[in-house]
Design a protein around this motif. Structure first.
Motif, PDB file in Angstrom:
ATOM      1  N   LEU A   1       0.809  -1.213   0.000  1.00  0.00           N
ATOM      2  CA  LEU A   1       0.000   0.000   0.000  1.00  0.00           C
ATOM      3  C   LEU A   1       0.845   1.267   0.000  1.00  0.00           C
ATOM      4  CD1 LEU A   1      -2.630  -1.119   2.668  1.00  0.00           C
ATOM      5  CD2 LEU A   1      -2.753  -1.392   0.181  1.00  0.00           C
ATOM      6  N   THR A   2       1.911   1.275   0.807  1.00  0.00           N
ATOM      7  CA  THR A   2       2.774   2.449   0.947  1.00  0.00           C
ATOM      8  C   THR A   2       4.206   1.970   1.111  1.00  0.00           C
ATOM      9  OG1 THR A   2       1.000   3.633   2.109  1.00  0.00           O
ATOM     10  CG2 THR A   2       3.211   4.558   2.259  1.00  0.00           C
ATOM     11  N   CYS A   3       5.132   2.654   0.453  1.00  0.00           N
ATOM     12  CA  CYS A   3       6.556   2.330   0.620  1.00  0.00           C
ATOM     13  C   CYS A   3       7.343   3.629   0.511  1.00  0.00           C
ATOM     14  CB  CYS A   3       7.003   1.335  -0.446  1.00  0.00           C
ATOM     15  SG  CYS A   3       8.731   0.823  -0.280  1.00  0.00           S
ATOM     16  N   GLU A   4       7.873   4.065   1.653  1.00  0.00           N
ATOM     17  CA  GLU A   4       8.634   5.307   1.723  1.00  0.00           C
ATOM     18  C   GLU A   4       9.969   5.027   2.398  1.00  0.00           C
ATOM     19  OE1 GLU A   4       6.187   8.137   3.761  1.00  0.00           O
ATOM     20  OE2 GLU A   4       4.537   7.987   2.310  1.00  0.00           O
TER      21      GLU A   4
ATOM     22  N   PRO B   1      13.597   5.222   3.985  1.00  0.00           N
ATOM     23  CA  PRO B   1      13.700   3.983   4.758  1.00  0.00           C
ATOM     24  C   PRO B   1      12.825   4.022   6.015  1.00  0.00           C
ATOM     25  CG  PRO B   1      15.447   5.465   5.412  1.00  0.00           C
ATOM     26  CD  PRO B   1      14.553   6.231   4.448  1.00  0.00           C
ATOM     27  N   ARG B   2      11.647   4.648   5.932  1.00  0.00           N
ATOM     28  CA  ARG B   2      10.909   4.921   7.170  1.00  0.00           C
ATOM     29  C   ARG B   2       9.517   4.306   7.264  1.00  0.00           C
ATOM     30  NH1 ARG B   2      13.679   8.337  10.255  1.00  0.00           N
ATOM     31  NH2 ARG B   2      15.364   9.528   9.264  1.00  0.00           N
ATOM     32  N   LEU B   3       8.883   3.973   6.167  1.00  0.00           N
ATOM     33  CA  LEU B   3       7.499   3.519   6.256  1.00  0.00           C
ATOM     34  C   LEU B   3       7.187   2.480   5.193  1.00  0.00           C
ATOM     35  CD1 LEU B   3       4.627   3.835   7.443  1.00  0.00           C
ATOM     36  CD2 LEU B   3       4.238   5.659   5.772  1.00  0.00           C
ATOM     37  N   LEU B   4       6.608   1.365   5.634  1.00  0.00           N
ATOM     38  CA  LEU B   4       6.114   0.321   4.739  1.00  0.00           C
ATOM     39  C   LEU B   4       4.758  -0.124   5.269  1.00  0.00           C
ATOM     40  CD1 LEU B   4       6.617  -1.645   2.351  1.00  0.00           C
ATOM     41  CD2 LEU B   4       7.593  -3.236   4.024  1.00  0.00           C
ATOM     42  N   LYS B   5       3.753  -0.104   4.405  1.00  0.00           N
ATOM     43  CA  LYS B   5       2.397  -0.493   4.802  1.00  0.00           C
ATOM     44  C   LYS B   5       1.862  -1.492   3.791  1.00  0.00           C
ATOM     45  CE  LYS B   5      -2.066   1.586   6.109  1.00  0.00           C
ATOM     46  NZ  LYS B   5      -2.791   2.883   6.245  1.00  0.00           N
ATOM     47  N   VAL B   6       1.403  -2.639   4.294  1.00  0.00           N
ATOM     48  CA  VAL B   6       0.936  -3.717   3.422  1.00  0.00           C
ATOM     49  C   VAL B   6      -0.307  -4.363   4.016  1.00  0.00           C
ATOM     50  CG1 VAL B   6       3.299  -4.204   2.645  1.00  0.00           C
ATOM     51  CG2 VAL B   6       2.338  -5.510   4.565  1.00  0.00           C
ATOM     52  N   THR B   7      -1.098  -5.024   3.158  1.00  0.00           N
ATOM     53  CA  THR B   7      -2.084  -5.947   3.679  1.00  0.00           C
ATOM     54  C   THR B   7      -1.367  -7.253   3.962  1.00  0.00           C
ATOM     55  OG1 THR B   7      -2.728  -6.733   1.481  1.00  0.00           O
ATOM     56  CG2 THR B   7      -3.965  -4.866   2.406  1.00  0.00           C
ATOM     57  N   PHE B   8      -1.902  -8.035   4.902  1.00  0.00           N
ATOM     58  CA  PHE B   8      -1.167  -9.223   5.332  1.00  0.00           C
ATOM     59  C   PHE B   8      -2.154 -10.361   5.574  1.00  0.00           C
ATOM     60  CE2 PHE B   8       1.419 -11.886   8.159  1.00  0.00           C
ATOM     61  CZ  PHE B   8       2.653 -11.828   7.534  1.00  0.00           C
ATOM     62  N   GLY B   9      -2.287 -11.224   4.562  1.00  0.00           N
ATOM     63  CA  GLY B   9      -3.163 -12.374   4.698  1.00  0.00           C
ATOM     64  C   GLY B   9      -4.607 -12.096   4.362  1.00  0.00           C
ATOM     65  N   GLY B  10      -4.952 -10.873   4.063  1.00  0.00           N
ATOM     66  CA  GLY B  10      -6.319 -10.496   3.721  1.00  0.00           C
ATOM     67  C   GLY B  10      -6.426  -8.995   3.618  1.00  0.00           C
ATOM     68  N   PRO B  11      -7.425  -8.487   2.893  1.00  0.00           N
ATOM     69  CA  PRO B  11      -7.502  -7.042   2.632  1.00  0.00           C
ATOM     70  C   PRO B  11      -7.760  -6.192   3.865  1.00  0.00           C
ATOM     71  CG  PRO B  11      -9.468  -8.169   1.834  1.00  0.00           C
ATOM     72  CD  PRO B  11      -8.487  -9.239   2.196  1.00  0.00           C
TER      73      PRO B  11
END
Length: 212
Positions: free
Chosen positions: A79-82, A84-94
């Motif tokens: 979802l988001t990748c900034e 070296p400070r922020l990573l946001k993902v779905t994990f195993g389901g939306p």
């Protein structure tokens, strides 16, 4: 040998509930400081060649809008990748979302926060933290050992070793305490989740109690 008590103490744990547009969420928060520069920690979390050396093989279209898959585990969307400070993902389901936040603590130290949220309907209560918290504890431990140069030949085997299961057993009880302190679950819910979590993360010992 792992200093299990010290490694467990190094991780800050919180269980909570928070409102969202889609409804109430149950949140699991971990925080730990690592003796490594922020770029090094970020690289260890996102470079597939490094991730497989301490966690699991990682594949996919690793960019915002792409997806990832951890071998034998969960996958999701990026979802988001900034760096070296922020990573946001779905994990195993939306509706299961993991956010990794990194911040520098001096020149050579990094604070890593992991915030995992799911709808309360999915988690049931704050006791749902016991189904994911110990696994994240294990990942935080494995990352610490990797960054310190202690690289396991087989990270999965290391996690399932007697020492790894002992760490997980004590982690389960630490998360039970965090859930109790949060006031987001009943004693009965926490007891049931503890038993299920022990069966999952410490199958060789079941409901053994933590050592003092």
């Amino acid at each position: 040998m792992i200093d299990i008590a010290a490694q467990l103490k190094a991780i800050h744990r919180e269980v909570g509930k928070r409102p969202a547009e889609s409804g109430e969420l149950v949140s699991v928060l971990l925080r730990r400081s690592y003796d490594a520069a922020i770029d090094d920690v970020w690289d260890a979390l996102t470079d597939p060649d490094r991730v497989k050396r301490w966690f699991l093989p990682l594949s996919g279209d690793l960019r915002v809008g792409g997806s990832f898959q951890l071998e034998g585990n969960a996958g999701g969307d990026i979802l988001t990748c900034e760096p070296p400070r922020l990573l946001k993902v779905t994990f195993g389901g939306p509706t299961s979302v993991v956010e990794l936040r990194l911040s520098s603590d001096g020149d050579d130290d990094t604070v890593l926060e992991l915030d995992h949220t799911v709808p309360v309907e999915f988690a049931g209560s704050g006791a749902g933290a016991l189904y994911v918290g110990p696994g994240w504890d294990g990942a935080f431990l494995a990352l610490a050992l990797f960054l310190a140069g202690e690289i396991a030949d087989d990270p999965v085997a290391a996690a399932n070793s007697p020492e790894g299961q002992e760490f997980s057993r004590q982690s389960v009880h630490a998360w039970a305490t965090a859930a109790e302190v949060s006031g987001t679950a009943t004693a009965e819910e926490i007891a049931a989740a503890t038993a299920a979590s022990l069966a999952q993360f410490d199958p060789d010992h079941g409901d053994a109690q933590p050592q003092g």
